[in-house]
Design a protein around this motif. Structure first.
Motif, short mmCIF file in Angstrom:
data_model
loop_
_atom_site.label_atom_id
_atom_site.label_comp_id
_atom_site.label_asym_id
_atom_site.label_seq_id
_atom_site.Cartn_x
_atom_site.Cartn_y
_atom_site.Cartn_z
N ALA A 16 0.88 -1.31 -0.01
CA ALA A 16 -0.15 0.02 0.39
C ALA A 16 0.84 1.31 -0.12
O ALA A 16 0.64 2.37 -0.62
CB ALA A 16 -0.89 -0.07 1.41
N VAL A 17 2.14 1.58 0.57
CA VAL A 17 3.02 2.11 0.94
C VAL A 17 3.78 2.39 -0.27
O VAL A 17 3.62 4.12 -0.78
CB VAL A 17 3.98 2.09 2.19
CG1 VAL A 17 4.70 3.19 1.94
CG2 VAL A 17 3.42 2.32 3.41
N GLY A 19 2.15 1.53 -3.65
CA GLY A 19 1.59 1.52 -4.59
C GLY A 19 1.11 3.32 -3.71
O GLY A 19 0.74 4.04 -5.25
N PHE A 20 1.05 4.14 -2.76
CA PHE A 20 1.01 5.44 -3.13
C PHE A 20 1.51 5.95 -3.22
O PHE A 20 1.44 7.02 -4.05
CB PHE A 20 0.14 5.42 -1.00
CG PHE A 20 0.02 6.87 -0.17
CD1 PHE A 20 -1.05 7.97 -0.74
CD2 PHE A 20 1.26 7.50 -0.03
CE1 PHE A 20 -1.39 8.75 -0.32
CE2 PHE A 20 1.06 9.24 -0.12
CZ PHE A 20 -0.06 9.92 0.14
N VAL A 21 3.00 5.85 -2.98
CA VAL A 21 4.48 6.59 -3.39
C VAL A 21 4.09 6.83 -4.94
O VAL A 21 4.38 7.72 -5.70
CB VAL A 21 5.94 5.85 -3.06
CG1 VAL A 21 6.23 6.60 -4.00
CG2 VAL A 21 5.67 6.04 -1.89
N LEU A 23 1.63 6.07 -7.14
CA LEU A 23 0.59 6.92 -7.30
C LEU A 23 0.62 8.40 -7.56
O LEU A 23 0.30 9.14 -7.96
CB LEU A 23 -0.83 6.77 -6.89
CG LEU A 23 -2.37 6.79 -6.77
CD1 LEU A 23 -2.50 7.03 -8.48
CD2 LEU A 23 -3.50 6.60 -6.22
N PHE A 24 1.29 8.28 -6.00
CA PHE A 24 1.22 10.23 -5.98
C PHE A 24 2.55 10.71 -6.61
O PHE A 24 2.62 11.87 -6.98
CB PHE A 24 2.24 10.39 -3.98
CG PHE A 24 2.65 12.00 -3.94
CD1 PHE A 24 1.69 12.97 -4.04
CD2 PHE A 24 3.76 12.45 -4.07
CE1 PHE A 24 2.14 13.69 -3.20
CE2 PHE A 24 4.24 13.77 -3.88
CZ PHE A 24 3.29 14.55 -3.46
#
Length: 316
Positions: A16-17, A19-21, A23-24
């Motif tokens: 999740a981390v 993927g968040f990075v 995506l950001f």
């Protein structure tokens, strides 16, 4: 092989981390699968440039602003180092410049690479020459500023002029100006009346005016005849004879001056009479004696004249 719940939860959290990075980074416009080149440029003022602003070449977006790093010199001056990323598929000269510009009236600041051809190619990590172009509003502000200063100066002079005019045009001066304007109106009225009278006189063909015009015409004709006679007289004059007469007159005047000079110097009878005082006195005495003799002859004629009818002298 069984995984514990804690391990599964850790793996899911890590995914999740990541993927968040990713995506950001994607939301910021960064490419996730290519390696970009990094370039730097130094500015005194970034004029509202923000991170993630687009970087273009000839209108095509090829990268973005990654970071704006402020730096303070020893003298206390603040500079800004702008870090940009550019797709490594684009190569350009190291002499090219990074310019901050405003693409539209309502859009934010962006950057573009102004290509300069020739020279070595820019490499990853190079520092390029920074440039800045004023936007529409900035250009207008830079032009309006001096105009505003000049307008303020003009208004200040106008205000001073009006103040001085108010001081000059006091109550007494205003009264005098009012009287002057009144007199001027009266003069204009009189001129209008005179002009009306002249128009009526000319329009009705007044006999007096006609006589004046006739007399003026006759006077002009007489003057023309006189001028013609004078012209004929001037043509009939013999210039040589006139010059000879003038020369003779000049010689006569010279001789007359000589005679007067001789008299003044005591030459001749008239000169001696004017200069010899004794002769003048003798003549004056003789004249006096002659007058006395004439008076005595009038009073006693028998003393000087004796006659007798019979030829004898009468004795007194």
């Amino acid at each position: 092989m069984k995984f514990s719940k804690e391990l599964k939860a850790g793996v899911i959290a890590l995914i999740a981390v990541v993927g968040f990075v990713l995506l950001f980074q994607f939301m910021k416009g960064r490419s996730l699968f290519t390696t970009d080149n990094i370039f730097y440029a130094k500015y005194d003022n970034v004029e509202g440039l923000a991170q993630s602003s687009a970087v273009s070449i000839n209108g095509l977006k090829v990268g973005q602003v990654d970071k704006i790093i402020p730096q303070t010199t020893k003298e206390g001056k603040i500079n800004f180092v702008v870090k940009i990323t550019v797709d490594n598929k684009f190569e350009f000269s190291k002499n090219s410049t990074l310019e901050i510009f405003e693409p539209g009236l309502m859009s934010g600041k962006e950057m573009r690479v102004n290509l300069v051809y020739g020279g070595a190619s820019a490499k990853d990590g190079d520092t390029l020459q920074g440039a800045f172009k004023l936007g529409t509003l900035g250009s207008l502000s830079s032009q309006v500023g001096p105009v505003k200063d000049q307008l303020q100066s003009v208004l200040h002079h106008v205000d001073s002029l009006m103040t001085n005019a108010n001081l000059i045009v006091d109550g007494q001066n205003r009264a005098e100006i009012k009287a002057l304007l009144s007199n001027l109106n009266k003069t204009v009225g009189a001129l209008q009346t005179t002009a009306g009278s002249v128009n009526n006189l000319v329009g009705h063909n007044d006999p007096k005016l006609q006589r004046v015009l006739d007399d003026a015409s006759l006077t002009m004709q007489s003057g023309k005849v006189t001028l013609d006679k004078y012209g004929n007289l001037a043509e009939s004059i013999d210039t040589k004879k006139l010059n000879a007469a003038i020369n003779n007159l000049d010689a006569t005047v010279g001789k007359l001056n000589q005679v007067i000079g001789g008299i003044d110097n005591g030459q001749g009878s008239l000169g001696k009479l004017m200069k010899d005082e004794q002769l003048y006195n003798n003549l004056n005495s003789a004249s006096t004696n002659l007058n006395s003799l004439i008076e005595d002859m009038k009073a006693n004629p028998k003393r000087y004249i004796n006659f007798s009818v019979f030829g004898k002298n009468n004795k007194d």
